[in-house]
Design a protein around this motif. Structure first.
Motif, PDB file in Angstrom:
ATOM      1  N   SER A  19       0.834  -1.205   0.000  1.00  0.00           N
ATOM      2  CA  SER A  19       0.000   0.000   0.000  1.00  0.00           C
ATOM      3  C   SER A  19       0.865   1.250   0.000  1.00  0.00           C
ATOM      4  N   ARG A  20       1.936   1.242   0.792  1.00  0.00           N
ATOM      5  CA  ARG A  20       2.811   2.413   0.831  1.00  0.00           C
ATOM      6  C   ARG A  20       3.511   2.623  -0.502  1.00  0.00           C
ATOM      7  N   ARG A  21       3.984   1.519  -1.063  1.00  0.00           N
ATOM      8  CA  ARG A  21       4.648   1.639  -2.371  1.00  0.00           C
ATOM      9  C   ARG A  21       3.688   2.144  -3.431  1.00  0.00           C
ATOM     10  N   LEU A  22       2.473   1.569  -3.447  1.00  0.00           N
ATOM     11  CA  LEU A  22       1.478   1.977  -4.432  1.00  0.00           C
ATOM     12  C   LEU A  22       1.053   3.428  -4.220  1.00  0.00           C
ATOM     13  N   PHE A  23       0.946   3.858  -2.948  1.00  0.00           N
ATOM     14  CA  PHE A  23       0.559   5.231  -2.652  1.00  0.00           C
ATOM     15  C   PHE A  23       1.564   6.203  -3.250  1.00  0.00           C
ATOM     16  N   VAL A  24       2.855   5.896  -3.080  1.00  0.00           N
ATOM     17  CA  VAL A  24       3.897   6.773  -3.614  1.00  0.00           C
ATOM     18  C   VAL A  24       3.848   6.812  -5.134  1.00  0.00           C
ATOM     19  N   GLU A  25       3.740   5.634  -5.769  1.00  0.00           N
ATOM     20  CA  GLU A  25       3.734   5.582  -7.240  1.00  0.00           C
ATOM     21  C   GLU A  25       2.566   6.368  -7.813  1.00  0.00           C
ATOM     22  N   ARG A  26       1.377   6.165  -7.233  1.00  0.00           N
ATOM     23  CA  ARG A  26       0.205   6.853  -7.782  1.00  0.00           C
ATOM     24  C   ARG A  26       0.185   8.330  -7.402  1.00  0.00           C
ATOM     25  N   SER A  27       0.759   8.659  -6.271  1.00  0.00           N
ATOM     26  CA  SER A  27       0.846  10.084  -5.895  1.00  0.00           C
ATOM     27  C   SER A  27       1.699  10.840  -6.896  1.00  0.00           C
ATOM     28  N   ARG A  28       2.817  10.208  -7.298  1.00  0.00           N
ATOM     29  CA  ARG A  28       3.652  10.856  -8.319  1.00  0.00           C
ATOM     30  C   ARG A  28       2.883  11.075  -9.603  1.00  0.00           C
ATOM     31  N   PHE A  29       2.160  10.029 -10.031  1.00  0.00           N
ATOM     32  CA  PHE A  29       1.381  10.175 -11.266  1.00  0.00           C
ATOM     33  C   PHE A  29       0.301  11.248 -11.114  1.00  0.00           C
ATOM     34  N   LEU A  30      -0.423  11.245  -9.978  1.00  0.00           N
ATOM     35  CA  LEU A  30      -1.518  12.184  -9.791  1.00  0.00           C
ATOM     36  C   LEU A  30      -1.013  13.624  -9.683  1.00  0.00           C
ATOM     37  N   LEU A  31       0.114  13.825  -8.985  1.00  0.00           N
ATOM     38  CA  LEU A  31       0.638  15.188  -8.843  1.00  0.00           C
ATOM     39  C   LEU A  31       1.116  15.737 -10.181  1.00  0.00           C
ATOM     40  N   TRP A  32       1.764  14.885 -10.966  1.00  0.00           N
ATOM     41  CA  TRP A  32       2.168  15.337 -12.306  1.00  0.00           C
ATOM     42  C   TRP A  32       0.945  15.660 -13.162  1.00  0.00           C
ATOM     43  N   ILE A 123      -9.279  11.957  -6.316  1.00  0.00           N
ATOM     44  CA  ILE A 123      -8.550  11.502  -5.140  1.00  0.00           C
ATOM     45  C   ILE A 123      -8.951  10.073  -4.776  1.00  0.00           C
ATOM     46  N   GLY A 124     -10.271   9.784  -4.832  1.00  0.00           N
ATOM     47  CA  GLY A 124     -10.742   8.455  -4.451  1.00  0.00           C
ATOM     48  C   GLY A 124     -10.361   7.370  -5.439  1.00  0.00           C
ATOM     49  N   VAL A 125     -10.278   7.730  -6.715  1.00  0.00           N
ATOM     50  CA  VAL A 125     -10.003   6.721  -7.741  1.00  0.00           C
ATOM     51  C   VAL A 125      -8.526   6.384  -7.820  1.00  0.00           C
ATOM     52  N   PHE A 126      -7.657   7.380  -7.743  1.00  0.00           N
ATOM     53  CA  PHE A 126      -6.243   7.160  -8.019  1.00  0.00           C
ATOM     54  C   PHE A 126      -5.437   6.716  -6.805  1.00  0.00           C
ATOM     55  N   ILE A 127      -5.805   7.161  -5.639  1.00  0.00           N
ATOM     56  CA  ILE A 127      -4.940   6.974  -4.476  1.00  0.00           C
ATOM     57  C   ILE A 127      -5.497   5.865  -3.587  1.00  0.00           C
ATOM     58  N   PRO A 128      -4.648   4.880  -3.183  1.00  0.00           N
ATOM     59  CA  PRO A 128      -5.092   3.794  -2.280  1.00  0.00           C
ATOM     60  C   PRO A 128      -5.126   4.252  -0.821  1.00  0.00           C
ATOM     61  N   TRP A 129      -6.158   5.004  -0.455  1.00  0.00           N
ATOM     62  CA  TRP A 129      -6.259   5.557   0.898  1.00  0.00           C
ATOM     63  C   TRP A 129      -6.649   4.469   1.894  1.00  0.00           C
ATOM     64  N   GLU A 130      -6.197   4.691   3.128  1.00  0.00           N
ATOM     65  CA  GLU A 130      -6.807   3.983   4.235  1.00  0.00           C
ATOM     66  C   GLU A 130      -8.195   4.581   4.438  1.00  0.00           C
ATOM     67  N   SER A 179     -14.043  -0.583  -1.745  1.00  0.00           N
ATOM     68  CA  SER A 179     -14.011  -1.646  -2.764  1.00  0.00           C
ATOM     69  C   SER A 179     -12.596  -1.870  -3.282  1.00  0.00           C
ATOM     70  N   ASN A 180     -11.881  -0.771  -3.522  1.00  0.00           N
ATOM     71  CA  ASN A 180     -10.517  -0.875  -4.027  1.00  0.00           C
ATOM     72  C   ASN A 180      -9.621  -1.601  -3.020  1.00  0.00           C
ATOM     73  N   ARG A 181      -9.833  -1.320  -1.746  1.00  0.00           N
ATOM     74  CA  ARG A 181      -9.034  -1.958  -0.709  1.00  0.00           C
ATOM     75  C   ARG A 181      -9.308  -3.464  -0.667  1.00  0.00           C
ATOM     76  N   ARG A 182     -10.568  -3.836  -0.754  1.00  0.00           N
ATOM     77  CA  ARG A 182     -10.910  -5.264  -0.750  1.00  0.00           C
ATOM     78  C   ARG A 182     -10.310  -5.978  -1.946  1.00  0.00           C
ATOM     79  N   ILE A 183     -10.397  -5.332  -3.102  1.00  0.00           N
ATOM     80  CA  ILE A 183      -9.849  -5.951  -4.318  1.00  0.00           C
ATOM     81  C   ILE A 183      -8.336  -6.131  -4.181  1.00  0.00           C
TER      82      ILE A 183
END
Length: 863
Positions: A19-32, A123-130, A179-183
């Motif tokens: 989750s942490r790794r994915l959060f960083v990767e998608r945060s970079r994509f979303l911020l760009w 925010i909800g679609v791209f980022i794997p939030w807790e 749903s994303n978390r369960r998947i």
């Protein structure tokens, strides 16, 4: 949220790390993405509120500054720690900027609230939030929009619509995060399980490789100790029968050693321990030697083995043993699959950087879809359990792997029905170290096993060359069936159906000591043989090409003629399912290979005893039931000769009283005598049958030729007097004797001749009975054939059953009596339903006694 399914150990930690790794990767994509797209909405500001364009640009620039700070953080070494707070800050900044612009354009009445909805969804679609973080973020965005617009414009009915949509977007965003978390948890669980399964499979594969390597070596040691003594015995043994058995043992030991060697080399390839040992040599010379070694095998198979340009190949560097294995595998395959009168050609050529050879055959060819698959391990074009050609499916795979170990390759060209061409190319200069593709085993126990097995291999290779072993698959030794044993006369007939020639010959040779044996090479031939010879028991292999043992068994049991014939299945498949399959097919017994011959013989004897007891019980039951049913018919048949006897006796008496002609009286008395004999035969048949068909014999040793001449000549004369052509051919050594009950065998001959005569009663113009007497080995053969209508096929299987006569008169016990009397003498009766003479033929076989003196007696009598 915890999943209901059980988790693997360490799952939560792995999920958090991912989750942490994915959060960083998608945060970079979303911020760009936000840094690129957020400023472009300024063009919407120009169209909607041109007078506010510059202040709005300043707001957007400030938000983009927050994005830049976030990008700097997510690309730093503290990315995992800073990513979540900075992304939340960027999201809230985006919403605050949009809310400020909406306040300038009418507050709750402005449509700019749609931008806040976009921020929430993105925010909800791209980022794997807790889930708590997602709820807090949505609440902050909703509060920022509401607070800014309330402060600027105050409450109003217009606020209901935007707040409703913003609240709905927040709820849906939170549900999307859930749903994303369960998947993600489910996918991670599946991936971890798959990784674990792959690790277990890898460990199992490594264990299998070690097992094959170790077991192969452990098998090679006893095989070598078997082959050495066998070859010693072969060199010193001149006994024909025993030598045949030793040759069969040696050949099959070499075949087994070849398969063990293939498994060992495959295991060493798999583990990376098969190394090249290149040396200077000439590939053409090696091929010529191998072809010369294979030439006798090709000749025995009726195959021409040709060579082309082998002497034109220059010297090169290669591993001689491994190159020989490659060539031998290809040559062995070609010889196995090439039909008799076919041709196999071995040719060689050389280029600047390579040497190559081809093995061409004119066999059945290979389907296009199988051309690459044939090089897969354990794959065979005919993958059925009952395939025609044996083998493990390792030969071609090993050949290609060994060629590639040299830096070369093996390829194939083929068309179905036109044969195949296998081509091997090897570099002219092979350097073994460059082609070691796998690391050495690291574990100490693996290193110890490797050292031990390599030492064993070196010792065993030094003990014997492998060339005989490499060509063992195509070796056709003098099979054990050549060691013939004379079967006991009158013994039960056993049909052996087995596609392996050595095993078929061995079983036939051993069983011939106690039984008469017929053999067949496959299921189709077995069906034909069963129909021809009507065996008492059938022993069949389960796995055969074409019609296998299961199908053979099903067809036999579906035929009423063989429904009660015992069938014993031989198979290498063990286990409850295999046994159940055999018994479901109708087999009476199931023997697993390898089996002890004594066990098989005991099972055969038990089934034959059971069949004989069953036959006797059936006859006894039929006697009890049929004697009552046939009483009136028998009384009628007995009354007829009694009436004739009385009538002719009365006429003879009257003539004698009146002083009649002596010749006339003699004719009347002759009829009395004939009918009295007929009546006697009928009574004796009934009495013998009532006793159970086991007559007591008064055995005497008599000269066979004299007895048969005395017994058959009157029968032949009687036939001629009745207008039937009688051909009596008695050619028998006068020194031959038989141990028989004269009266009983006389009855047998009378019954057969009477049967032949009665078959001609209403038949055509040419009425002829041929009686042939001769010797067949240690058996006396008396054959009685007629030119009548023969025996219908549907009646052929019931000839020796009681009360099955199709004649208008008689008891229906004549042939039963013949069979019982002959078998009581240790002989047998052979039947031809359509003989060359035109009708049926019966041959009585009786064992001969010792010869007394070399004198020949011949009699030729004909009408």
């Amino acid at each position: 949220m915890k999943s209901a399914s059980p988790r693997l150990p360490g799952f939560e930690e792995a999920f958090n790390v991912e989750s942490r790794r994915l959060f960083v990767e998608r945060s970079r994509f979303l911020l760009w993405s936000a840094l690129s797209l957020y400023p472009t909405f300024w063009f919407l500001d120009l169209l909607v509120a041109p007078e506010e364009a510059m202040p709005f640009l300043a707001i957007r620039a400030g938000v983009c500054g927050v994005y830049l700070l976030g990008l700097a953080a997510v690309y730093s070494r503290f990315a995992e720690r800073l990513a979540q707070p900075l992304v939340m800050t960027g999201a809230v900044a985006s919403a605050v900027g949009i809310s400020l612009m909406a306040a300038q354009l009418g507050g709750f009445e402005s449509h700019y609230f749609a931008g806040v909805v976009i921020v929430i969804f993105v925010i909800g679609v791209f980022i794997p939030w807790e889930l708590p973080a997602a709820a807090a973020l949505c609440a902050l965005i909703l509060l920022s929009y509401t607070g800014i617009n309330l402060a600027d414009h105050g409450p109003s009915p217009a606020m209901i619509a935007p707040l409703f949509f913003l609240a709905g977007a927040s709820v849906f965003t939170w549900l999307a995060c859930l749903s994303n978390r369960r998947i993600r948890r489910r996918d991670l669980s599946l991936r971890l399980r798959l990784e674990k399964a792959n690790e277990e499979l890898k460990e199992l594969d490594e264990a299998k490789t070690r097992f094959f390597a170790n077991v192969s070596h452990e098998l090679r040691t006893p095989l070598t100790l078997m082959l050495g003594p066998l070859e010693t015995l072969l060199a010193a043994d001149d006994d024909g029968d025993r030598r045949v058995l030793l040759e069969a043992m040696a050949t099959n030991s070499r075949r087994l050693l070849r398969q063990v060697n293939a498994l060992l080399d495959g295991a060493k390839l798999e583990s990376g321990r098969l190394r090249l040992e290149p040396a200077p040599g000439n590939l053409g010379k090696l091929l010529a030697e191998l072809t010369a070694a294979a030439a006798p095998h090709a000749e025995r198979r009726g195959i021409r083995l040709l060579t082309e340009r082998l002497d034109e190949v220059p010297d090169s560097s290669f591993d001689p043993h491994k190159a020989e294995v490659v060539a031998a595998n290809l040559l062995s395959n070609a010889l196995k699959f090439t039909p008799p009168a076919g041709c196999v050609t071995v040719r060689a050529e050389a280029g600047r950087d390579f040497v190559a050879f081809e093995v061409e055959d004119d066999g059945p060819g290979i389907p296009a879809g199988e051309l690459e698959r044939i090089f897969e391990r354990f794959h065979q074009v005919d993958g059925s359990a009952s395939r025609e050609f044996g083998g493990t499916g390792l030969g071609l795979a090993l050949a290609r792997e060994l060629a590639r170990l040299h830096g070369g390759n093996v390829s194939v060209r083929s068309r179905p029905g036109e044969g195949s061409v296998f081509r091997v190319e090897l570099p002219r200069d092979v350097r073994g170290a460059a082609f070691e593709r796998r690391r050495q085993p690291r574990r100490r126990e693996d290193q110890l096993v490797q050292a031990r097995t390599d030492a064993l291999a070196a010792r065993e290779y030094a003990l014997r060359t492998l060339r005989d072993t490499l060509l063992a698959d195509v070796e056709l030794p003098r099979t054990v069936r050549e060691a013939t044993v004379r079967s006991p006369a009158g013994a039960p007939l056993v049909l052996v159906v087995e596609d392996n020639e050595d095993l078929r010959g061995f079983l036939a040779s051993r069983l011939s000591h106690r039984y008469r044996v017929e053999t067949a090479a496959d299921g189709a031939a077995g069906l034909a043989a069963a129909d021809r010879c009507r065996p008492d028991l059938i022993v069949t292999d389960a796995m055969m090409p074409g019609v296998d043992g299961f199908e053979l068994c099903r067809r036999l049991k579906a035929d009423p003629a063989f429904a009660s014939t015992p069938v014993i299945l031989l198979t290498a498949r063990a286990g409850t399912e295999a046994v159940a399959e055999g018994l479901d097919a109708g087999a009476d017994d199931y023997v697993v290979k390898p089996f002890a011959l004594r066990e098989l013989e005991a099972r055969i004897a038990a089934h034959l005893r059971a069949r004989e007891i069953e036959r006797q019980l059936r006859e006894r039951e039929s006697r009890l039931a049929a004697i009552g049913q046939m009483t009136s018919a028998v009384v009628h048949d007995l009354r007829n000769p009694l009436t004739l006897v009385k009538g002719y006796a009365d006429l003879a008496h009257a003539l004698a009283v009146r002083g009649g002609d002596a010749a006339t009286i003699a004719r009347e008395l002759e009829m009395v005598r004939s009918e009295s004999d007929r009546l006697r035969r009928m009574i004796e048949e009934i009495l013998d049958f009532a006793r159970g068909g086991s007559p007591r014999l008064d055995l005497q040793t008599v000269p066979a030729a004299r007895f048969l001449e005395d017994a058959l000549q009157p029968l032949a004369d009687d036939l001629r007097e009745r207008g039937i052509e009688a051909d009596l051919d008695l050619r028998l050594d006068a020194a031959l004797q038989v141990n028989i009950d004269r009266d009983r065998i006389q009855r047998v001959l009378e019954n057969l001749v009477t049967n032949a005569r009665e078959a001609l009663a209403c038949w055509g113009l040419q009425r002829r009975v041929a009686i042939r007497v001769g010797a067949e080995g240690d058996l006396l053969a008396v054959r009685v054939a007629d030119s009548g209508p023969g025996i219908p096929e549907d009646a052929a299987g019931h000839l020796f059953e009681p009360f099955t006569t199709g004649k208008k008169q008689g008891t229906g016990l004549g042939l039963v009596t013949v069979r019982n009397l002959v078998r009581a003498h240790g002989g047998d009766v052979r039947v031809e339903t359509r003989a060359p003479e035109g009708g049926a033929a019966f041959t009585v076989l009786l064992p001969l006694a010792e010869r007394v003196k070399p004198r020949t007696r011949a009699l030729k009598a004909a009408s």
